[in-house]
Design a protein around this motif. Structure first.
Motif, PDB file in Angstrom:
ATOM      1  N   VAL A  35       0.819  -1.222   0.000  1.00  0.00           N
ATOM      2  CA  VAL A  35       0.000   0.000   0.000  1.00  0.00           C
ATOM      3  C   VAL A  35       0.847   1.263   0.000  1.00  0.00           C
ATOM      4  CG1 VAL A  35      -1.888  -1.176   1.180  1.00  0.00           C
ATOM      5  CG2 VAL A  35      -0.200   0.075   2.536  1.00  0.00           C
ATOM      6  N   GLY A  36       2.089   1.169   0.440  1.00  0.00           N
ATOM      7  CA  GLY A  36       2.949   2.343   0.484  1.00  0.00           C
ATOM      8  C   GLY A  36       4.080   2.225  -0.511  1.00  0.00           C
ATOM      9  N   LYS A  37       3.879   2.747  -1.704  1.00  0.00           N
ATOM     10  CA  LYS A  37       4.887   2.596  -2.754  1.00  0.00           C
ATOM     11  C   LYS A  37       6.109   3.479  -2.507  1.00  0.00           C
ATOM     12  CE  LYS A  37       2.666  -0.457  -5.087  1.00  0.00           C
ATOM     13  NZ  LYS A  37       3.172  -1.844  -5.135  1.00  0.00           N
ATOM     14  N   GLY A  38       5.962   4.546  -1.775  1.00  0.00           N
ATOM     15  CA  GLY A  38       7.089   5.399  -1.406  1.00  0.00           C
ATOM     16  C   GLY A  38       7.228   5.466   0.092  1.00  0.00           C
ATOM     17  N   ASP A  39       8.269   6.153   0.544  1.00  0.00           N
ATOM     18  CA  ASP A  39       8.503   6.243   1.981  1.00  0.00           C
ATOM     19  C   ASP A  39       7.347   6.926   2.698  1.00  0.00           C
ATOM     20  OD1 ASP A  39      10.251   6.046   4.395  1.00  0.00           O
ATOM     21  OD2 ASP A  39      10.145   8.226   4.269  1.00  0.00           O
ATOM     22  N   LYS A  40       6.813   7.986   2.113  1.00  0.00           N
ATOM     23  CA  LYS A  40       5.688   8.675   2.752  1.00  0.00           C
ATOM     24  C   LYS A  40       4.462   7.770   2.871  1.00  0.00           C
ATOM     25  CE  LYS A  40       6.268  13.648   2.356  1.00  0.00           C
ATOM     26  NZ  LYS A  40       5.613  14.910   1.954  1.00  0.00           N
ATOM     27  N   GLY A  41       4.213   6.983   1.831  1.00  0.00           N
ATOM     28  CA  GLY A  41       3.077   6.072   1.887  1.00  0.00           C
ATOM     29  C   GLY A  41       3.227   5.044   2.990  1.00  0.00           C
ATOM     30  N   ARG A  42       4.441   4.517   3.133  1.00  0.00           N
ATOM     31  CA  ARG A  42       4.675   3.541   4.201  1.00  0.00           C
ATOM     32  C   ARG A  42       4.583   4.194   5.573  1.00  0.00           C
ATOM     33  NH1 ARG A  42       8.237   1.742   0.131  1.00  0.00           N
ATOM     34  NH2 ARG A  42      10.024   2.883   0.976  1.00  0.00           N
ATOM     35  N   ARG A  43       5.015   5.441   5.661  1.00  0.00           N
ATOM     36  CA  ARG A  43       4.887   6.151   6.938  1.00  0.00           C
ATOM     37  C   ARG A  43       3.430   6.411   7.288  1.00  0.00           C
ATOM     38  NH1 ARG A  43       8.846  11.035   5.926  1.00  0.00           N
ATOM     39  NH2 ARG A  43       8.094  11.779   7.958  1.00  0.00           N
ATOM     40  N   VAL A  44       2.598   6.670   6.278  1.00  0.00           N
ATOM     41  CA  VAL A  44       1.161   6.812   6.523  1.00  0.00           C
ATOM     42  C   VAL A  44       0.600   5.527   7.121  1.00  0.00           C
ATOM     43  CG1 VAL A  44      -1.102   7.006   5.412  1.00  0.00           C
ATOM     44  CG2 VAL A  44       0.725   8.588   4.783  1.00  0.00           C
ATOM     45  N   LEU A 182     -10.177   2.446   6.124  1.00  0.00           N
ATOM     46  CA  LEU A 182     -10.949   3.271   7.055  1.00  0.00           C
ATOM     47  C   LEU A 182     -10.151   4.455   7.570  1.00  0.00           C
ATOM     48  CD1 LEU A 182     -13.546   3.564   8.847  1.00  0.00           C
ATOM     49  CD2 LEU A 182     -12.418   2.052  10.496  1.00  0.00           C
ATOM     50  N   LYS A 183      -8.831   4.291   7.713  1.00  0.00           N
ATOM     51  CA  LYS A 183      -8.010   5.277   8.416  1.00  0.00           C
ATOM     52  C   LYS A 183      -7.172   6.160   7.507  1.00  0.00           C
ATOM     53  CE  LYS A 183      -7.055   5.592  12.247  1.00  0.00           C
ATOM     54  NZ  LYS A 183      -7.462   6.631  13.212  1.00  0.00           N
ATOM     55  N   THR A 184      -7.212   5.949   6.191  1.00  0.00           N
ATOM     56  CA  THR A 184      -6.362   6.725   5.298  1.00  0.00           C
ATOM     57  C   THR A 184      -7.183   7.348   4.171  1.00  0.00           C
ATOM     58  OG1 THR A 184      -5.858   4.806   3.890  1.00  0.00           O
ATOM     59  CG2 THR A 184      -4.377   5.231   5.743  1.00  0.00           C
ATOM     60  N   SER A 185      -6.542   8.258   3.465  1.00  0.00           N
ATOM     61  CA  SER A 185      -7.113   8.838   2.257  1.00  0.00           C
ATOM     62  C   SER A 185      -6.010   8.967   1.225  1.00  0.00           C
ATOM     63  CB  SER A 185      -7.742  10.211   2.552  1.00  0.00           C
ATOM     64  OG  SER A 185      -6.773  11.096   3.099  1.00  0.00           O
ATOM     65  N   GLY A 186      -6.398   9.251  -0.017  1.00  0.00           N
ATOM     66  CA  GLY A 186      -5.398   9.403  -1.065  1.00  0.00           C
ATOM     67  C   GLY A 186      -4.942   8.076  -1.634  1.00  0.00           C
ATOM     68  N   GLU A 187      -3.685   8.027  -2.059  1.00  0.00           N
ATOM     69  CA  GLU A 187      -3.160   6.847  -2.736  1.00  0.00           C
ATOM     70  C   GLU A 187      -3.135   5.616  -1.828  1.00  0.00           C
ATOM     71  OE1 GLU A 187       0.636   7.746  -4.336  1.00  0.00           O
ATOM     72  OE2 GLU A 187      -0.109   9.215  -5.792  1.00  0.00           O
ATOM     73  N   HIS A 189      -5.101   4.906   0.598  1.00  0.00           N
ATOM     74  CA  HIS A 189      -6.487   4.442   0.710  1.00  0.00           C
ATOM     75  C   HIS A 189      -6.895   3.627  -0.510  1.00  0.00           C
ATOM     76  CE1 HIS A 189     -10.854   4.584   1.361  1.00  0.00           C
ATOM     77  NE2 HIS A 189     -10.947   4.939   0.086  1.00  0.00           N
ATOM     78  N   GLU A 190      -6.570   4.105  -1.685  1.00  0.00           N
ATOM     79  CA  GLU A 190      -6.971   3.410  -2.907  1.00  0.00           C
ATOM     80  C   GLU A 190      -6.307   2.038  -3.009  1.00  0.00           C
ATOM     81  OE1 GLU A 190      -9.330   4.283  -4.931  1.00  0.00           O
ATOM     82  OE2 GLU A 190      -9.708   6.063  -3.702  1.00  0.00           O
ATOM     83  N   ARG A 191      -5.035   1.957  -2.650  1.00  0.00           N
ATOM     84  CA  ARG A 191      -4.340   0.669  -2.706  1.00  0.00           C
ATOM     85  C   ARG A 191      -4.896  -0.290  -1.653  1.00  0.00           C
ATOM     86  NH1 ARG A 191       0.510   4.104  -3.017  1.00  0.00           N
ATOM     87  NH2 ARG A 191       1.067   4.349  -5.210  1.00  0.00           N
ATOM     88  N   ALA A 192      -5.143   0.228  -0.457  1.00  0.00           N
ATOM     89  CA  ALA A 192      -5.703  -0.615   0.601  1.00  0.00           C
ATOM     90  C   ALA A 192      -7.100  -1.106   0.226  1.00  0.00           C
ATOM     91  CB  ALA A 192      -5.760   0.169   1.913  1.00  0.00           C
ATOM     92  N   ARG A 193      -7.870  -0.247  -0.420  1.00  0.00           N
ATOM     93  CA  ARG A 193      -9.219  -0.630  -0.845  1.00  0.00           C
ATOM     94  C   ARG A 193      -9.169  -1.771  -1.854  1.00  0.00           C
ATOM     95  NH1 ARG A 193     -13.542   3.463  -3.853  1.00  0.00           N
ATOM     96  NH2 ARG A 193     -15.222   1.935  -4.081  1.00  0.00           N
ATOM     97  N   LEU A 324      -5.572   9.630   7.782  1.00  0.00           N
ATOM     98  CA  LEU A 324      -4.249  10.145   7.464  1.00  0.00           C
ATOM     99  C   LEU A 324      -4.001  10.040   5.961  1.00  0.00           C
ATOM    100  CD1 LEU A 324      -2.114   8.470  10.283  1.00  0.00           C
ATOM    101  CD2 LEU A 324      -2.899  10.835  10.201  1.00  0.00           C
ATOM    102  N   SER A 325      -3.170  10.934   5.449  1.00  0.00           N
ATOM    103  CA  SER A 325      -2.721  10.869   4.068  1.00  0.00           C
ATOM    104  C   SER A 325      -1.280  11.347   4.016  1.00  0.00           C
ATOM    105  CB  SER A 325      -3.606  11.740   3.158  1.00  0.00           C
ATOM    106  OG  SER A 325      -3.365  13.113   3.420  1.00  0.00           O
TER     107      SER A 325
END
Length: 346
Positions: A35-44, A182-187, A189-193, A324-325
């Motif tokens: 779900v987190g393709k970059g460092d920021k995504g993984r930190r989210v 449930l807890k994220t938005s943005g990219e 969220h879409e990958r988790a969905r 979070l995003s």
């Protein structure tokens, strides 16, 4: 109601709390790279569980401590017989804690990515082994007249137990994906969905096979109700997840895990650890329990402190309830930069 039955039920409740809460922790960690393709995504993804993951582990400590105090014979046989898988789980939990805390200490992409892989691996191991352990407890293991486990590590890797491991793995992956939705938005969220849509039917099929096998081979008539509740809950998880109702889907997946725990402990009672050597050698709530005085003192302690723990944990979830995003994640700054060693040409 006898105190032995009270504490058997309370231990089941403690394990329910642990598997429901730590289940989405494991799921989030396992899906970190997905779900987190970059460092920021993984930190989210990590920040969704950051305020709660260590509090969720308290349920495991309490369940283990309650088992030790209420049913010492059960604890002794379980931890001596299942020594290697439980040791692997313990090491994984310790390593995961270190990885979560250390990954951001040095501002270096290679450093953080290595710890991310450690976080993912340390979540996969217990997600599988908890299912293997509980399935073996339900199935029964070789125990002699002195309540000593006489099998080996390979005894635990039977088809039914491996299916149990696959069940917990699938349920936790689905649980974590829905939690991230449930807890994220943005990219993120879409990958988790997308993962949640895929995992929900897979978890439904695997859990259904395990539940039916358990019910037919090892359980009693009334636990069919738990099987039915879990099945309906997993169907609703799939339906509500596809409809974007992630709060309802998360609650439904949690109910499915509750149903699985009810099936496991309902199948066991009055045993706590059946013996495949001879049913007379099985550990039960009576021959494995502490004295009435010990159980009475424990009951009063639980009555006083359990509500306090529940209130505090509920408050922490309420405080950190927002989505979070990547917009909420600051750039790394003020951290020491690690220079990774270069390869020396031979």
């Amino acid at each position: 109601m006898e105190l032995t039955l009270v504490w058997f039920i309370l231990i089941a409740i403690l394990w329910t709390g642990y598997l429901v809460l730590e289940g989405f922790d494991f799921g989030v960690a396992m899906l970190l790279e997905k779900v987190g393709k970059g460092d920021k995504g993984r930190r989210v993804a990590l920040n969704t569980i950051g305020p709660v993951w260590d509090g969720n582990e308290v349920w495991l400590l309490t369940a283990g401590g309650a088992t030790f105090a209420a049913f010492p014979e059960w604890y002794a046989t379980l931890f001596s017989g299942f020594y290697l898988p439980l040791l692997l789980i313990l090491v994984a939990l310790i390593v995961r804690a270190c990885a979560i805390e250390w990954r951001g200490k040095i501002n270096n992409d290679v450093w953080r990515q290595r710890w991310d892989w450690v976080i993912m691996g340390s979540a996969w191991i217990p997600s599988i082994l908890w299912g293997v352990a509980f399935a073996n407890i339900v199935r029964g293991v070789p125990i002699d007249e002195s309540f000593t486990y006489t099998g080996s590590f390979w005894t635990l890797l039977n088809p039914y137990a491996l299916l149990g491991g696959a069940t917990t793995l699938a349920l936790f992956l689905s649980h974590g994906a829905i939690f991230l939705s449930l807890k994220t938005s943005g990219e993120v969220h879409e990958r988790a969905r997308a993962v949640a849509k895929t995992m929900a039917p897979i978890a439904l099929v695997i859990a259904a096979v395990f539940a039916i096998w358990t019910q037919i081979a090892y359980s009693v008539a009334w636990t069919w109700a738990a099987v039915a509740v879990a099945a309906v809950a997993l169907v609703l998880t799939w339906v509500w997840g596809n409809a974007g109702s992630y709060g309802k889907a998360f609650a439904a997946n949690a109910v499915a895990i509750v149903g699985a725990v009810v099936l496991i402990f309902g199948s066991l009672y009055p045993d706590v650890m059946p013996s495949t050597t001879d049913p007379a050698f099985s550990l039960t709530v009576d021959n494995a329990s502490s004295t009435d005085y010990t159980l009475t003192v424990m009951t009063w302690v639980a009555v006083i402190f359990v509500p306090i723990v529940l209130l505090y944990q509920g408050w922490s979830y309420w405080v950190f309830r927002r989505r979070l995003s990547t917009d909420h994640i600051p750039e790394h700054g003020g951290l020491p930069t690690l220079r990774m060693p270069k390869k020396v040409s031979q």
